[in-house]
Design a protein around this motif. Structure first.
Motif, PDB file in Angstrom:
ATOM      1  N   SER A 122       0.688  -1.047   0.568  1.00  0.00           N
ATOM      2  CA  SER A 122      -0.257   0.251  -0.209  1.00  0.00           C
ATOM      3  C   SER A 122       0.953   1.222  -0.108  1.00  0.00           C
ATOM      4  N   ARG A 123       2.134   1.025   0.172  1.00  0.00           N
ATOM      5  CA  ARG A 123       3.000   2.083  -0.143  1.00  0.00           C
ATOM      6  C   ARG A 123       4.060   2.464  -1.117  1.00  0.00           C
ATOM      7  N   ASP A 124       3.393   0.838  -1.345  1.00  0.00           N
ATOM      8  CA  ASP A 124       4.123   1.359  -3.128  1.00  0.00           C
ATOM      9  C   ASP A 124       3.977   2.181  -3.976  1.00  0.00           C
ATOM     10  N   MET A 125       4.680   3.077  -4.905  1.00  0.00           N
ATOM     11  CA  MET A 125       3.525   3.871  -5.348  1.00  0.00           C
ATOM     12  C   MET A 125       3.803   3.571  -6.686  1.00  0.00           C
ATOM     13  N   ASN A 126       3.593   2.324  -7.851  1.00  0.00           N
ATOM     14  CA  ASN A 126       3.909   1.882  -8.335  1.00  0.00           C
ATOM     15  C   ASN A 126       2.787   0.799  -8.562  1.00  0.00           C
ATOM     16  N   ALA A 127       1.805   0.517  -7.220  1.00  0.00           N
ATOM     17  CA  ALA A 127       0.685  -0.011  -6.715  1.00  0.00           C
ATOM     18  C   ALA A 127      -0.565   0.531  -6.646  1.00  0.00           C
ATOM     19  N   PHE A 128      -1.477  -0.016  -7.109  1.00  0.00           N
ATOM     20  CA  PHE A 128      -2.706   0.693  -6.142  1.00  0.00           C
ATOM     21  C   PHE A 128      -3.430  -0.312  -5.898  1.00  0.00           C
ATOM     22  N   ILE A 129      -3.900  -0.060  -4.746  1.00  0.00           N
ATOM     23  CA  ILE A 129      -4.632  -0.797  -4.009  1.00  0.00           C
ATOM     24  C   ILE A 129      -6.473  -0.009  -3.509  1.00  0.00           C
TER      25      ILE A 129
END
Length: 408
Positions: free
Chosen positions: A190-197
């Protein structure tokens, strides 16, 4: 439901076929909807842009009457931000398609048409192949779906992929509330800028696949996410819904328990392209191997759903990371095989038709239930059915007759 669907669809279709759209409405929408379109949206095929836009604007004009200035600016802002990869615009766009407000639902369809046109341009530049890989994940409670997604997601973003996760949480039947716990469990991802949850409440939808999940997938792909994971609630016949909107359906099962094959319905196993035995570490390695053998044998007895792929059973551990790279390698092999044979593109075309008719049935039933004649007769007929005075079949025939006679 089958008899209702047949008569209602036939009746409403005949009514809609007589409707025409004023040319002034088409002109207004043609100029307003596409004003200020992003340069990347423009067609590169000579003579294609105007013809393509005219077809889209005509379809849109049949769905929405007109756009006000604020509505036009809102849609342009969302579209520009979405294809620019802005996470806030993507989140706001998904909220728009999830709304139940009639006018906002119409605006959502206008936005979706623009995103679909942009995606077609991307696929055209990609040789007609899809630009994103859609994976559906399902499994019984406790199978470790969220942990699996986080480990796989971190690995994929580390390899340069952009990942979106559409996670559906079960809603309370009493209050309608939902814990939305998936995002809290995926702390690193959830803190990864390349991931969207994006967690969404099931809101009573069987299988947790909401009617707007398919539209949210389109928006995620338009925002540049090349891998879309859809996590669903539980395992049951309703999980066919997620299999009808993704490229690959993955079933996650835990190694513990007794008679595992009896715990999951045959129809779900038949739709699975890959079965992953999770938590294969420590004392559970031996049970995991046994479950892997059982499912491998079971899959050999089932009819193949694809000519290009044999479903496989693999083991993995989200705790140690063992088997996770092999799981993704298997998914990539599936994608390559299905793309090479053309089955993946054919599956997507068939899925669009399935979802169109699914939404038609839902909307027709809603139109029937809200019809004045039906609402007037319904309480009395329901009371007679509960008393046993008439059969449910006769009550449904009387309601349908009241609907048709008053609508003709």
């Amino acid at each position: 439901m089958g008899r209702f669907s047949f008569f209602l669809l036939r009746h409403i279709t005949s009514r809609l076929s007589s409707l025409t759209v004023p040319s002034a409405t088409r002109t207004c929408l043609h100029h307003r909807v596409f004003t200020g379109s992003h340069p990347r949206y423009q067609s590169t095929v000579p003579g294609h842009s105007c013809q393509h836009r005219r077809g889209v604007s005509t379809a849109l004009s049949q769905h929405i009457q007109d756009l006000s200035g604020p509505e036009q600016r809102l849609l342009n802002k969302l579209y520009e931000g979405l294809i620019g990869g802005q996470r806030a615009s993507l989140a706001e766009s998904i909220t728009l398609v999830e709304t139940q407000h009639p006018r906002k639902k119409e605006l959502a369809q206008v936005l979706l048409q623009r995103v679909l046109a942009y995606r077609r341009e991307q696929e055209s530049c990609n040789g007609g192949k899809p630009v994103a890989f859609r994976v559906g994940l399902s499994g019984p409670p406790g199978a470790g779906k969220s942990s699996f997604i986080e480990v796989v997601g971190k690995m994929l973003t580390g390899r340069g992929h952009k990942l979106s996760v559409l996670a559906v949480d079960p809603s309370s039947c009493t209050t309608g509330g939902s814990l939305m716990g998936d995002k809290t469990r995926m702390t690193e991802l959830s803190r990864d800028m390349n991931a969207f949850i994006r967690p969404s409440p099931a809101s009573g939808t069987l299988g947790g696949v909401t009617r707007t999940t398919n539209e949210a997938i389109v928006l995620c792909e338009g925002a540049g996410y090349d891998i879309v994971l859809v996590e669903t609630v539980g395992v049951g016949q309703s999980e066919f819904a997620v299999a009808d909107m993704v490229d690959m359906f993955v079933l996650l099962i835990p190694p513990a328990g007794g008679d595992e094959l009896q715990g999951i319905k045959r129809g779900i196993i038949e739709r699975a392209d890959l079965v992953v035995v999770t938590k294969s570490d420590g004392d559970l390695v031996v049970p995991a191997r046994r479950i892997q053998t059982e499912y491998t044998s079971a899959l050999k007895l089932l009819r193949r759903s694809s000519k290009s792929w044999n479903p496989k059973v693999v083991r993995a551990s989200s705790h140690t990371g063992e088997g996770i790279p092999e799981v993704w390698a298997t998914m990539e092999s599936y994608q390559e095989a299905m793309l090479a044979s053309g089955e993946l593109q054919g599956r997507r075309r068939a899925q669009q038709k399935v979802w169109m008719w699914s939404l038609i049935q839902e909307n027709v039933l809603s139109h029937f239930q809200n019809h004045p004649s039906v609402r007037e007769a319904l309480p009395h007929l329901e009371e007679r059915v509960t008393r046993g005075a008439i059969s449910p079949g006769l009550a449904s025939d009387l309601l349908l007759k009241a609907f048709v006679s008053s609508s003709s």
